[in-house]
Design a protein around this motif. Structure first.
Motif, short mmCIF file in Angstrom:
data_model
loop_
_atom_site.label_atom_id
_atom_site.label_comp_id
_atom_site.label_asym_id
_atom_site.label_seq_id
_atom_site.Cartn_x
_atom_site.Cartn_y
_atom_site.Cartn_z
N LYS A 1 1.19 -43.11 29.47
CA LYS A 1 -0.20 -42.71 29.30
C LYS A 1 -0.27 -41.23 28.90
CE LYS A 1 -2.02 -45.73 32.99
NZ LYS A 1 -2.93 -45.76 34.17
N VAL A 2 -1.20 -40.90 28.02
CA VAL A 2 -1.42 -39.50 27.63
C VAL A 2 -2.93 -39.25 27.64
CG1 VAL A 2 -1.05 -37.72 25.90
CG2 VAL A 2 0.66 -39.53 26.20
N SER A 3 -3.33 -38.20 28.36
CA SER A 3 -4.75 -37.89 28.53
C SER A 3 -5.02 -36.42 28.24
CB SER A 3 -5.20 -38.18 29.97
OG SER A 3 -4.86 -39.48 30.37
N ALA A 4 -6.24 -36.13 27.80
CA ALA A 4 -6.70 -34.75 27.63
C ALA A 4 -7.90 -34.53 28.54
CB ALA A 4 -7.08 -34.47 26.19
N ILE A 5 -7.88 -33.43 29.30
CA ILE A 5 -9.01 -33.02 30.12
C ILE A 5 -9.53 -31.72 29.53
CG2 ILE A 5 -9.77 -32.34 32.43
CD1 ILE A 5 -8.88 -35.24 32.31
N ASN A 6 -10.79 -31.70 29.15
CA ASN A 6 -11.35 -30.56 28.42
C ASN A 6 -12.55 -29.96 29.15
OD1 ASN A 6 -9.70 -31.03 25.86
ND2 ASN A 6 -10.73 -33.00 26.08
N PRO A 7 -12.31 -28.97 30.01
CA PRO A 7 -13.42 -28.36 30.75
C PRO A 7 -14.19 -27.36 29.90
CG PRO A 7 -11.28 -28.07 31.86
CD PRO A 7 -11.02 -28.45 30.45
N GLY A 8 -15.47 -27.22 30.26
CA GLY A 8 -16.26 -26.12 29.73
C GLY A 8 -16.09 -24.91 30.63
N LEU A 9 -17.18 -24.33 31.10
CA LEU A 9 -17.12 -23.10 31.88
C LEU A 9 -16.69 -23.38 33.32
CD1 LEU A 9 -20.33 -21.49 30.43
CD2 LEU A 9 -18.06 -20.44 30.35
N VAL A 10 -15.46 -22.97 33.64
CA VAL A 10 -14.91 -23.12 34.99
C VAL A 10 -14.69 -21.72 35.55
CG1 VAL A 10 -13.08 -24.12 36.40
CG2 VAL A 10 -13.67 -25.18 34.21
N GLU A 11 -15.17 -21.48 36.76
CA GLU A 11 -15.05 -20.16 37.36
C GLU A 11 -13.67 -19.98 37.98
OE1 GLU A 11 -17.68 -17.22 40.26
OE2 GLU A 11 -18.16 -19.36 40.14
N THR A 12 -12.78 -19.36 37.22
CA THR A 12 -11.41 -19.08 37.66
C THR A 12 -11.06 -17.65 37.25
OG1 THR A 12 -10.39 -19.84 35.60
CG2 THR A 12 -10.80 -21.52 37.30
N GLU A 13 -9.76 -17.33 37.24
CA GLU A 13 -9.32 -16.02 36.78
C GLU A 13 -9.32 -15.92 35.26
OE1 GLU A 13 -5.48 -15.17 38.41
OE2 GLU A 13 -6.15 -15.43 40.47
N PHE A 14 -9.72 -17.01 34.58
CA PHE A 14 -9.67 -17.11 33.12
C PHE A 14 -10.32 -15.89 32.45
CE2 PHE A 14 -11.69 -18.40 29.14
CZ PHE A 14 -10.69 -19.06 28.47
#
Length: 250
Positions: free
Chosen positions: A175-188
């Motif tokens: 299986k191969v999946s992509a998870i694509n977040p928008g604005l996530v509050e991290t150290e990014f």
């Protein structure tokens, strides 16, 4: 049968939250990152929940990456789930003002690092004809926004690589999946703005996604029945409609 997950970029943000989420469910963990003290601290925090092994290396370094994977002792050397989470954004500049060092850092980590780790682990999955690879992309891989140029290009590449993986590994039952977040509050944003106070403004005035939100979604994806593969997910906070439309109460 207990599964083993290999998580890159495990020392902060989505990677760290995913390590906690997987540990709660008894998944054995190989946690990877550049910051050894954080890895050691995470190992101490999680070892009462599950088996943990840490690997201190930089995914940008091809030799380090392959050596780290080859060094895994049993039973950690059999990887069932690969979470390609390590990634970064450097700078937010129009293309004509962009830093080549920033461009290199984004391409080396977001694209080449993902490829190096995948290349080191995929052969054992094809040999067993089982496994699940999740690549952490971004809404920036779905659309390009002003001053996002090279970062968006790197995340578009992640999606293209993911789709190519899914096709090529299909005969092996992987299986191969992509998870694509928008604005996530991290150290990014702290990394993107290199410690500038601008980073503090990114998440003001609305409820951003939290790393735990994405970790729970990742666990949902890997816990589906064997015949189900969630190929691609785009996740926004309620306040976000696309990369440039965010409802803020300021």
């Amino acid at each position: 049968m207990t599964k083993t997950a290999f998580i890159t970029g495990a020392t902060s943000g989505i990677g760290r939250a995913t390590a906690y989420e997987f540990a709660k469910h008894g998944i054995n963990l190989v946690l990877c990152g550049r910051r050894l003290e954080r890895l050691q601290s995470l190992e101490q925090e999680l070892k009462h929940l599950t088996e943990v092994h840490i690997l201190n290396f930089d995914v940008r370094d091809k030799a380090e990456t392959f050596n780290a994977v080859e060094s895994l002792p049993k039973p950690f050397d059999s990887i069932d789930i690969l979470i390609n989470n390590a990634g970064n954004a450097h700078g937010l500049d129009p293309i004509q003002d962009g830093s080549i060092d920033d461009w290199d850092a984004m391409m080396d980590i977001n694209v080449k690092g993902l490829l190096y780790v995948s290349k080191a682990i995929i052969p054992q999955m094809t040999a067993r004809q089982s496994g699940h690879i999740i690549n952490i992309g971004s809404s920036a891989g779905k659309e390009v926004y002003p001053k996002g140029n090279v970062y968006c290009a790197s995340k578009h590449a992640v999606l293209a690589v993911t789709e190519g993986m899914r096709i090529d590994l299909n005969p092996f039952g992987i299986k191969v999946s992509a998870i694509n977040p928008g604005l996530v509050e991290t150290e990014f944003s702290k990394v993107r703005f290199k410690g500038d106070d601008k980073a503090n403004d990114v998440y003001k005035g609305f409820d951003a996604l939290q790393a735990q939100d994405i970790a729970e979604i990742i666990y949902f994806v890997i816990s589906r029945p064997d015949h189900v593969n969630i190929a691609d997910m785009l996740i926004f906070p309620k306040a976000q409609a696309n990369s440039t439309t965010v409802k803020k109460d300021l």
